[in-house]
Every structure is written in structure tokens, then in C-alpha cells.
Design a protein around this motif. Structure first.
Motif, PDB file in Angstrom:
ATOM      1  N   LYS A  63     -16.615 -14.395  10.177  1.00 34.70           N
ATOM      2  CA  LYS A  63     -16.057 -14.313   8.667  1.00 34.70           C
ATOM      3  C   LYS A  63     -15.781 -13.092   6.943  1.00 34.70           C
ATOM      4  O   LYS A  63     -15.021 -13.181   6.593  1.00 34.70           O
ATOM      5  N   THR A 113     -15.152  -9.716   8.425  1.00 32.72           N
ATOM      6  CA  THR A 113     -13.137  -9.528   9.355  1.00 32.72           C
ATOM      7  C   THR A 113     -13.031  -9.426   8.566  1.00 32.72           C
ATOM      8  O   THR A 113     -11.737  -8.797   8.414  1.00 32.72           O
ATOM      9  N   ASN A 114     -12.700 -11.158   8.690  1.00 35.48           N
ATOM     10  CA  ASN A 114     -11.730 -11.807   7.945  1.00 35.48           C
ATOM     11  C   ASN A 114     -11.133 -10.980   6.414  1.00 35.48           C
ATOM     12  O   ASN A 114      -9.945 -11.140   6.413  1.00 35.48           O
ATOM     13  N   ASN A 115     -12.634 -11.737   5.949  1.00 36.34           N
ATOM     14  CA  ASN A 115     -12.555 -11.034   4.257  1.00 36.34           C
ATOM     15  C   ASN A 115     -11.697  -9.593   3.955  1.00 36.34           C
ATOM     16  O   ASN A 115     -11.366  -9.091   3.383  1.00 36.34           O
ATOM     17  N   SER A 116     -12.405  -8.024   5.145  1.00 30.65           N
ATOM     18  CA  SER A 116     -11.628  -6.883   5.341  1.00 30.65           C
ATOM     19  C   SER A 116     -10.571  -6.660   5.377  1.00 30.65           C
ATOM     20  O   SER A 116     -10.039  -6.464   4.465  1.00 30.65           O
ATOM     21  N   ASN A 117     -10.187  -7.727   6.431  1.00 31.60           N
ATOM     22  CA  ASN A 117      -8.763  -7.761   6.613  1.00 31.60           C
ATOM     23  C   ASN A 117      -7.745  -8.439   5.585  1.00 31.60           C
ATOM     24  O   ASN A 117      -6.495  -7.326   4.955  1.00 31.60           O
ATOM     25  N   THR A 118      -8.389  -9.032   4.800  1.00 34.51           N
ATOM     26  CA  THR A 118      -7.316 -10.179   4.040  1.00 34.51           C
ATOM     27  C   THR A 118      -7.380  -9.121   2.428  1.00 34.51           C
ATOM     28  O   THR A 118      -6.591  -8.696   2.121  1.00 34.51           O
ATOM     29  N   ASP A 119      -8.318  -7.971   2.028  1.00 35.96           N
ATOM     30  CA  ASP A 119      -8.508  -7.297   1.197  1.00 35.96           C
ATOM     31  C   ASP A 119      -7.990  -5.716   1.060  1.00 35.96           C
ATOM     32  O   ASP A 119      -7.005  -5.265   0.280  1.00 35.96           O
ATOM     33  N   SER A 120      -7.570  -5.616   3.012  1.00 38.54           N
ATOM     34  CA  SER A 120      -6.690  -4.560   2.788  1.00 38.54           C
ATOM     35  C   SER A 120      -5.177  -4.566   2.763  1.00 38.54           C
ATOM     36  O   SER A 120      -4.829  -3.777   2.377  1.00 38.54           O
TER      37      SER A 120
END
Length: 219
Positions: free
Chosen positions: A210, A212-219
Motif C-alpha cells: 500500500k 509503495t502504491n501510494n508513493s507511485n501515485t504521488d510521483s
């Protein structure tokens, strides 16, 4: 008279705990667990009278005839049932309460060369399953059960089940259910720990995914 009364109790106990028992004659002739208890009562009586050599000789004869070794100094209560019993060893300062069931290969032994009390004290209504080893001057509480193959080195509270090497208290028992002879229905404490760890690892992996997914979304 008390001796005969105890024998009658022991015979009745066999019928209560062994569904294979068919008749009183069969029990008297063919049950080594009953034979060893009767012979031990005589050996223990002589031991208390300080007739040590004769008491030890009777216990030696008892072992030869039944393959069950009970030191004449051991104190055994009423209605104790040793089922099969081959290879069972009970040490000198062992104390066993009433209504105890012991299966084959059990050792109630000491842990060294110390003098005095060095063997277990077993409470009432205890079941000690096949090949269990209960070692040292420890106490197994009333209504408890020791799982097959367990090695118990510390006190066990009343109304508990203990399993594993070394023995760990697994669960509390309901003492109102009476003597629990279903010693095949025991869980593996190590397997339970591994399963718990696997569940926690899976949860951590989900949380990490979760993040990791949030970090990818923010980037």
C-alpha cells in the motif's frame, strides 16, 4: 481389607478407561498395568517399613514381569491406570495423585544426582500421554494433560494442556468435563507460532505494498 478395596477400585478403573476390557478375569490375568500397581503397593509397604532390599527386589521382579519400572519409594494414589505401560519409568520421589492415567513409554524422572525430592509431583485427574517425559521436582496441576512426546521441565498449572519440546502450556481445560483421554487431539505449538508469524508477515507485506502504491501515485 484396604488392600483388597484398592484392587477392586483398580479393576473398576480399567473398565472405565479401556473399552477393550471384556471381563474381570481378563483384566486380572492380562493387564500388566494392573499387575504393576498391585506389586508396587506391596513393595511400597515394605519400603516404608525400611525393608529396602526386599522392596527393591519386588520392584525388580515387577519390572521383569511387566516392563514397567516403579521405584518402591514412589507414592501412588488411588485409581491410577497405566495403559499398556511398556517402558514406563517412575522415580523414587515421584508422587502421583488419584485418578491419573499414564500411557506407555512415560518417564517421571529426575534431572541429576541431587538428593531429596527430585522427581515430579502429579496432581489428581492428570493424563500423561505416550512417551512423555516429565523431569525434575516439578508439579503437574490437577486436571492437566501432557501431550504425547512432550518433555516437561517446569511446573504446569491446574486445568492445562502442555505439549512440545520443551513443554509449553497450550490451553486451559474445563475441569468439569472429567478425565480427557483423547490425547490424539493436540495442536503443535511450533506450527502455531510459524502460522502466526506467516500471518504477520503477510500483513506487513500488504501494508508495504500500500505504501509503495501510494508513493507511485504521488510521483
Amino acid at each position: 481389607m484396604a488392600f483388597l478395596k484398592h484392587i477392586k477400585e483398580d479393576i473398576k478403573t480399567v473398565f472405565e478407561r479401556d473399552p477393550a476390557a471384556k471381563s474381570t478375569l481378563e483384566v486380572l490375568l492380562c493387564y500388566p498395568g494392573l499387575h504393576c500397581i498391585i506389586m508396587h503397593r506391596l513393595a511400597h509397604f515394605l519400603y516404608q517399613k525400611k525393608r529396602f532390599v526386599l522392596a527393591r527386589f519386588i520392584s525388580h521382579l515387577n519390572r521383569f514381569l511387566t516392563s514397567i519400572e516403579i521405584h518402591p519409594g514412589a507414592k501412588i494414589g488411588r485409581r491410577v491406570f497405566i495403559d499398556h505401560g511398556h517402558g514406563t519409568v517412575i522415580g523414587e520421589t515421584t508422587e502421583i495423585g488419584d485418578d491419573v492415567t499414564i500411557y506407555q513409554g512415560v518417564t517421571l524422572g529426575g534431572t541429576g544426582k541431587e538428593k531429596g525430592k527430585r522427581h515430579p509431583t502429579i496432581g489428581n485427574n492428570v493424563v500423561i500421554s505416550t512417551d512423555a517425559q516429565v523431569l525434575g521436582a516439578i508439579v503437574i496441576g490437577d486436571n492437566s494433560k501432557v501431550g504425547a512426546g512432550s518433555v516437561v521441565l517446569h511446573d504446569v498449572p491446574p486445568n492445562c494442556t502442555v505439549v512440545g519440546i520443551p513443554g509449553r502450556v497450550k490451553k486451559r481445560r474445563d475441569p468439569t468435563t472429567g478425565i480427557d483421554l483423547e490425547h490424539n487431539k493436540l495442536s503443535d505449538p511450533m506450527a502455531d507460532i510459524i502460522n502466526e508469524l506467516n500471518a504477520r508477515i503477510s500483513k506487513l507485506e500488504e501494508e508495504l505494498q500500500k505504501i509503495t502504491n501510494n508513493s507511485n501515485t504521488d510521483s
